[in-house]
Design a protein around this motif. Structure first.
Motif, PDB file in Angstrom:
ATOM      1  N   THR A   1       4.253   5.084   3.651  1.00 48.73           N
ATOM      2  CA  THR A   1       3.566   6.364   3.803  1.00 48.73           C
ATOM      3  C   THR A   1       4.586   7.486   3.706  1.00 48.73           C
ATOM      4  OG1 THR A   1       3.754   6.254   6.225  1.00 48.73           O
ATOM      5  CG2 THR A   1       1.728   5.413   5.246  1.00 48.73           C
ATOM      6  N   ALA A   2       4.140   8.626   3.182  1.00 49.68           N
ATOM      7  CA  ALA A   2       5.016   9.783   3.022  1.00 49.68           C
ATOM      8  C   ALA A   2       4.154  11.023   2.923  1.00 49.68           C
ATOM      9  CB  ALA A   2       5.883   9.635   1.774  1.00 49.68           C
ATOM     10  N   ARG A   3       4.774  12.167   3.056  1.00 49.72           N
ATOM     11  CA  ARG A   3       4.043  13.436   2.916  1.00 49.72           C
ATOM     12  C   ARG A   3       3.872  13.839   1.454  1.00 49.72           C
ATOM     13  NH1 ARG A   3       4.092  16.810   7.641  1.00 49.72           N
ATOM     14  NH2 ARG A   3       4.259  18.651   6.323  1.00 49.72           N
TER      15      ARG A   3
ATOM     16  N   PRO B   1       4.475  12.416  -3.003  1.00 47.37           N
ATOM     17  CA  PRO B   1       4.789  11.292  -3.899  1.00 47.37           C
ATOM     18  C   PRO B   1       6.281  11.015  -3.998  1.00 47.37           C
ATOM     19  CG  PRO B   1       3.112  12.694  -4.881  1.00 47.37           C
ATOM     20  CD  PRO B   1       3.608  13.421  -3.664  1.00 47.37           C
ATOM     21  N   GLU B   2       7.105  12.052  -3.906  1.00 45.82           N
ATOM     22  CA  GLU B   2       8.548  11.843  -3.948  1.00 45.82           C
ATOM     23  C   GLU B   2       9.007  10.967  -2.788  1.00 45.82           C
ATOM     24  OE1 GLU B   2      12.683  14.469  -4.296  1.00 45.82           O
ATOM     25  OE2 GLU B   2      10.764  15.469  -3.948  1.00 45.82           O
ATOM     26  N   GLY B   3       8.473  11.219  -1.602  1.00 44.84           N
ATOM     27  CA  GLY B   3       8.803  10.375  -0.462  1.00 44.84           C
ATOM     28  C   GLY B   3       8.364   8.939  -0.671  1.00 44.84           C
ATOM     29  N   LEU B   4       7.186   8.746  -1.275  1.00 49.95           N
ATOM     30  CA  LEU B   4       6.743   7.383  -1.581  1.00 49.95           C
ATOM     31  C   LEU B   4       7.735   6.692  -2.515  1.00 49.95           C
ATOM     32  CD1 LEU B   4       2.897   7.860  -2.147  1.00 49.95           C
ATOM     33  CD2 LEU B   4       4.033   6.858  -0.136  1.00 49.95           C
ATOM     34  N   PHE B   5       8.202   7.422  -3.518  1.00 53.30           N
ATOM     35  CA  PHE B   5       9.154   6.826  -4.463  1.00 53.30           C
ATOM     36  C   PHE B   5      10.436   6.403  -3.746  1.00 53.30           C
ATOM     37  CE2 PHE B   5      12.728   7.078  -7.405  1.00 53.30           C
ATOM     38  CZ  PHE B   5      12.304   6.203  -8.400  1.00 53.30           C
ATOM     39  N   ARG B   6      10.960   7.266  -2.859  1.00 51.34           N
ATOM     40  CA  ARG B   6      12.165   6.879  -2.122  1.00 51.34           C
ATOM     41  C   ARG B   6      11.892   5.605  -1.309  1.00 51.34           C
ATOM     42  NH1 ARG B   6      14.693   9.858  -5.498  1.00 51.34           N
ATOM     43  NH2 ARG B   6      14.526  12.100  -5.179  1.00 51.34           N
ATOM     44  N   GLY B   7      10.705   5.501  -0.733  1.00 50.83           N
ATOM     45  CA  GLY B   7      10.373   4.303   0.016  1.00 50.83           C
ATOM     46  C   GLY B   7      10.315   3.058  -0.843  1.00 50.83           C
ATOM     47  N   THR B   8       9.878   3.207  -2.093  1.00 50.32           N
ATOM     48  CA  THR B   8       9.834   2.032  -2.967  1.00 50.32           C
ATOM     49  C   THR B   8      11.243   1.524  -3.283  1.00 50.32           C
ATOM     50  OG1 THR B   8       9.824   3.288  -5.065  1.00 50.32           O
ATOM     51  CG2 THR B   8       7.681   2.816  -4.040  1.00 50.32           C
TER      52      THR B   8
ATOM     53  N   SER C   1       0.838  -1.200   0.000  1.00 52.67           N
ATOM     54  CA  SER C   1       0.000   0.000   0.000  1.00 52.67           C
ATOM     55  C   SER C   1       0.872   1.248   0.000  1.00 52.67           C
ATOM     56  CB  SER C   1      -0.904   0.020   1.238  1.00 52.67           C
ATOM     57  OG  SER C   1      -1.760  -1.094   1.257  1.00 52.67           O
ATOM     58  N   LEU C   2       0.488   2.218  -0.817  1.00 55.44           N
ATOM     59  CA  LEU C   2       1.150   3.520  -0.868  1.00 55.44           C
ATOM     60  C   LEU C   2       0.157   4.579  -0.422  1.00 55.44           C
ATOM     61  CD1 LEU C   2       3.011   3.325  -4.311  1.00 55.44           C
ATOM     62  CD2 LEU C   2       3.783   2.521  -2.081  1.00 55.44           C
ATOM     63  N   LEU C   3       0.534   5.368   0.569  1.00 56.44           N
ATOM     64  CA  LEU C   3      -0.387   6.343   1.167  1.00 56.44           C
ATOM     65  C   LEU C   3       0.318   7.667   1.408  1.00 56.44           C
ATOM     66  CD1 LEU C   3      -2.961   7.237   2.773  1.00 56.44           C
ATOM     67  CD2 LEU C   3      -1.881   6.200   4.788  1.00 56.44           C
ATOM     68  N   LEU C   4      -0.283   8.758   0.937  1.00 55.65           N
ATOM     69  CA  LEU C   4       0.163  10.091   1.322  1.00 55.65           C
ATOM     70  C   LEU C   4      -0.464  10.437   2.666  1.00 55.65           C
ATOM     71  CD1 LEU C   4       0.048  12.266  -1.927  1.00 55.65           C
ATOM     72  CD2 LEU C   4       1.993  11.102  -0.889  1.00 55.65           C
ATOM     73  N   ASP C   5       0.356  10.893   3.598  1.00 52.37           N
ATOM     74  CA  ASP C   5      -0.133  11.203   4.942  1.00 52.37           C
ATOM     75  C   ASP C   5       0.475  12.513   5.414  1.00 52.37           C
ATOM     76  OD1 ASP C   5      -1.033  11.298   7.492  1.00 52.37           O
ATOM     77  OD2 ASP C   5      -0.044   9.459   8.180  1.00 52.37           O
ATOM     78  N   PRO C   6      -0.237  13.624   5.246  1.00 50.48           N
ATOM     79  CA  PRO C   6       0.297  14.920   5.690  1.00 50.48           C
ATOM     80  C   PRO C   6       0.503  14.997   7.192  1.00 50.48           C
ATOM     81  CG  PRO C   6      -1.573  15.194   4.200  1.00 50.48           C
ATOM     82  CD  PRO C   6      -1.535  13.757   4.573  1.00 50.48           C
ATOM     83  N   ALA C   7      -0.062  14.044   7.940  1.00 51.24           N
ATOM     84  CA  ALA C   7       0.094  14.056   9.394  1.00 51.24           C
ATOM     85  C   ALA C   7       1.428  13.496   9.870  1.00 51.24           C
ATOM     86  CB  ALA C   7      -1.053  13.269  10.043  1.00 51.24           C
TER      87      ALA C   7
ATOM     88  N   GLU D   1      11.092  14.164   1.054  1.00 51.19           N
ATOM     89  CA  GLU D   1      11.684  12.910   0.586  1.00 51.19           C
ATOM     90  C   GLU D   1      11.637  11.790   1.618  1.00 51.19           C
ATOM     91  OE1 GLU D   1      15.109  13.149  -2.320  1.00 51.19           O
ATOM     92  OE2 GLU D   1      15.494  14.904  -1.086  1.00 51.19           O
ATOM     93  N   GLY D   2      11.258  12.097   2.833  1.00 47.71           N
ATOM     94  CA  GLY D   2      11.207  11.076   3.859  1.00 47.71           C
ATOM     95  C   GLY D   2       9.998  10.167   3.694  1.00 47.71           C
ATOM     96  N   TYR D   3      10.014   9.051   4.400  1.00 51.34           N
ATOM     97  CA  TYR D   3       8.929   8.073   4.297  1.00 51.34           C
ATOM     98  C   TYR D   3       8.948   7.181   5.533  1.00 51.34           C
ATOM     99  CZ  TYR D   3      12.751   4.945   3.183  1.00 51.34           C
ATOM    100  OH  TYR D   3      13.918   4.228   3.263  1.00 51.34           O
ATOM    101  N   ARG D   4       7.871   6.453   5.716  1.00 52.14           N
ATOM    102  CA  ARG D   4       7.808   5.386   6.717  1.00 52.14           C
ATOM    103  C   ARG D   4       7.406   4.102   5.993  1.00 52.14           C
ATOM    104  NH1 ARG D   4       3.640   6.708  10.954  1.00 52.14           N
ATOM    105  NH2 ARG D   4       5.335   7.895  11.930  1.00 52.14           N
TER     106      ARG D   4
END
Length: 561
Positions: A163-165, A167-174, A135-141, A149-152
């Motif tokens: 999760t990331a704030r 889409p770029e953060g999501l990409f780094r997580g992938t 699952s990929l989720l944008l989470d402004p919280a 660029e950060g992610y969890r």
């Protein structure tokens, strides 16, 4: 059997030597052993190691994440039932849904090829049907320090969630997820009898140290096609780099179409080092490279080197050669510092205006690099005035000028440090004290065209030799006495006087690029040569699966074959 090279061109002799080296490497000797280097292990013991059994754990990721917490249980295994799901969020998040879906599709495609699994894309509604997966989720919280660029990333028996704030953060997580899967995940084709595609249970909290992390490719000394540049981008994206600096002009060639200046391509683009055919990018070629980089969250930084390194310009427009510094065209050597544009006059600034206007038009990123290094044929006052005039043209075109550290007297606000000789670092330090930002590219640490050791068949040695330990074991914040916050980031230049194939680029990039990527991404406190070289050793299996060449350095404990 001796190889007779008399009468062959320099390029042909180099290719023959490299072919022998690679043949020896293929049968298990490794490139380092094949060339008989004895001084490679300056940074610590090498030897061989064993790859731990079971799923890859997050303590083996390169660059090392900010925080890793191991979970318990069996982890998550990719199966025929796995979907890649994008999850709905707030209205603001929904406006980025298309970009999130593109990141999800890129991930799914990267995983489909080696696994042979269908990995369909799904949305939140599929959860009600019991679908499992990624699952990929944008989470402004998420905490503000997560940044863009950060992610969890969390993984357990039920699936993987990134999760990331942004889409770029999501990409780094992938990219981290790819490293948590077996090395064969990098194969461009289905792996028959494939491994257990299991992600170990874990929580990764991650964000970069610096906002600018890049590599430079010199496409002037030897030209590389758009497809070859895309391959270079792929390697940068694996290690979470976010800038691609393209060196588009030099004495040996001009590489970008400027419609108002056609001679740049009809004359200036036709050659390269060794006299082999050059080439250039049309506006459409360049924009396709930019698009490909953007989809992997890399910003393209184009460079036109001014006023020196300008022989290809002077061959195309001789009226700009008031210093009489041009060499006969085509120029195919590698000597530097001889050519200079006229430092004054309407003609030269009309030329620079045409070039800057076109580059700004086709470059969506914020930066435009104006070069400025190794200028010898004009006075310091003329040089500073020239740089200031071109700097102002770039600003007027809506871009942020970047220059090599020599441009500090001309008022350039982003300076790329490479050369500290003769007090040039003093000018840069003074500029930083006035507020200039600095990209750290010290030639003795980051120049990936430097040989690993003097016996290596590729590269040069004017800045010394750079093994993996040398590339890794320095601190960008303290190498120079700069004010706090001055360092924008790190960039690894790859000049191509001796490199003219993608395979040769790979041998110089790998394994040094991940070392510099970790300096740019990971916290200072996490840096440890002993831990890094062990993690790096496992990357070799990924490169082999992907079909990348790499230099099997003695200072890295590669697993036994």
């Amino acid at each position: 059997m001796p190889i007779r090279t008399a009468g062959l061109s320099a390029r042909t002799r180099r290719v023959l030597v490299l072919a022998v080296v690679l043949l020896l490497a293929a049968v298990g000797f490794g490139v380092q052993r094949a060339i008989g280097g004895e001084d490679a292990d300056q940074g610590g013991p090498g030897g061989t190691g064993a790859v731990p059994a079971g799923p890859r754990t997050a303590d083996r990721i390169v660059p090392v994440p900010h925080s890793v917490t191991a979970g318990s249980g069996p982890g998550y295994r990719l199966t025929e039932r796995t979907v890649v799901r994008t999850v709905a969020g707030t209205e603001a998040v929904e406006r980025q849904a298309g970009e999130v879906r593109r990141v999800a599709e890129q991930l799914a495609e990267a995983l489909r090829r080696p696994t042979g699994l269908p990995l369909p894309l799904a949305d939140e509604a599929s959860a009600a049907a019991g679908a499992e997966g990624i699952s990929l989720l944008l989470d402004p919280a998420l905490p503000e320090e997560t940044g863009t660029e950060g992610y969890r990333l969390t993984a357990d028996a039920t699936g993987v969630r990134i999760t990331a704030r942004t889409p770029e953060g999501l990409f780094r997580g992938t990219q981290t997820l790819r490293q948590l899967l077996p090395p064969q995940i990098e194969s461009p084709r289905a792996v028959t009898g494939g491994p257990d595609w299991t992600v170990a249970p874990v929580t990764v909290e991650d964000r970069p140290r610096y906002g600018y992390r890049g590599a430079m490719l010199d496409v002037t000394r030897h030209f590389f096609t758009p497809a070859e540049v895309k391959g270079f981008i792929d390697r940068l994206a694996l290690y979470k780099l976010n800038h691609l600096h393209l060196h588009l002009s030099d004495d040996q060639g001009w590489r970008i179409e400027v419609p108002s200046r056609p001679a740049l391509t009809t004359v200036g683009a036709v050659s390269e080092v060794d006299g082999t055919p050059g080439g250039f990018y049309t506006a459409a070629d360049y924009q396709e490279i930019v698009r490909y980089a953007q989809q992997r969250y890399l910003t393209v930084v184009p460079e036109i080197d001014l006023p020196g390194h300008s022989n290809a310009i002077l061959a195309s427009y001789p009226e700009l050669d008031c210093t009489r510094s041009a060499r006969p065209w085509p120029y195919t050597g590698i000597e530097v510092g001889f050519s200079t544009l006229c430092p004054t006059g309407d003609a030269v600034f009309s030329f620079t205006q045409d070039v800057i206007t076109e580059l700004a038009r086709i470059t969506p990123g914020p930066y435009l690099h104006i070069g400025g290094d190794e200028v010898k044929n004009i006075s310091p006052a003329e040089y500073a005035a020239f740089v200031k005039r071109v700097n102002d043209q770039v600003l007027a075109a809506g871009k942020t000028p970047v220059g090599w550290n020599q441009t500090a007297p001309g008022g350039v606000g982003v300076l790329q440090f490479w050369d500290g000789r003769s007090g040039r670092d003093a000018e840069l330090i003074e500029a930083a004290e006035r507020g200039a930002k600095v990209i750290m590219s010290p030639s003795g640490r980051t120049y990936l065209d430097m040989k690993y050791e003097r016996g290596y068949p590729l590269g040069l040695v004017w800045a010394g030799t750079i093994d993996v330990w040398t590339a890794y074991s320095w601190d960008p914040d303290t190498l120079l006495p700069l004010p706090g916050g001055s360092v924008l980031g790190v960039e690894a230049p790859l000049w191509t006087e001796t490199l003219d194939t993608p395979e040769e680029l790979d041998l110089m990039l790998l394994p040094r690029l991940p070392a510099l990527a970790e300096l740019g991404w990971s916290s200072k406190e996490s840096h440890s040569w002993d831990r890094f070289k062990s993690r790096l050793a496992e990357e070799g299996a990924r490169w082999e699966a992907a079909g990348y060449r790499y230099e099997k350095r003695q200072e890295v404990p590669w697993p036994a074959p």
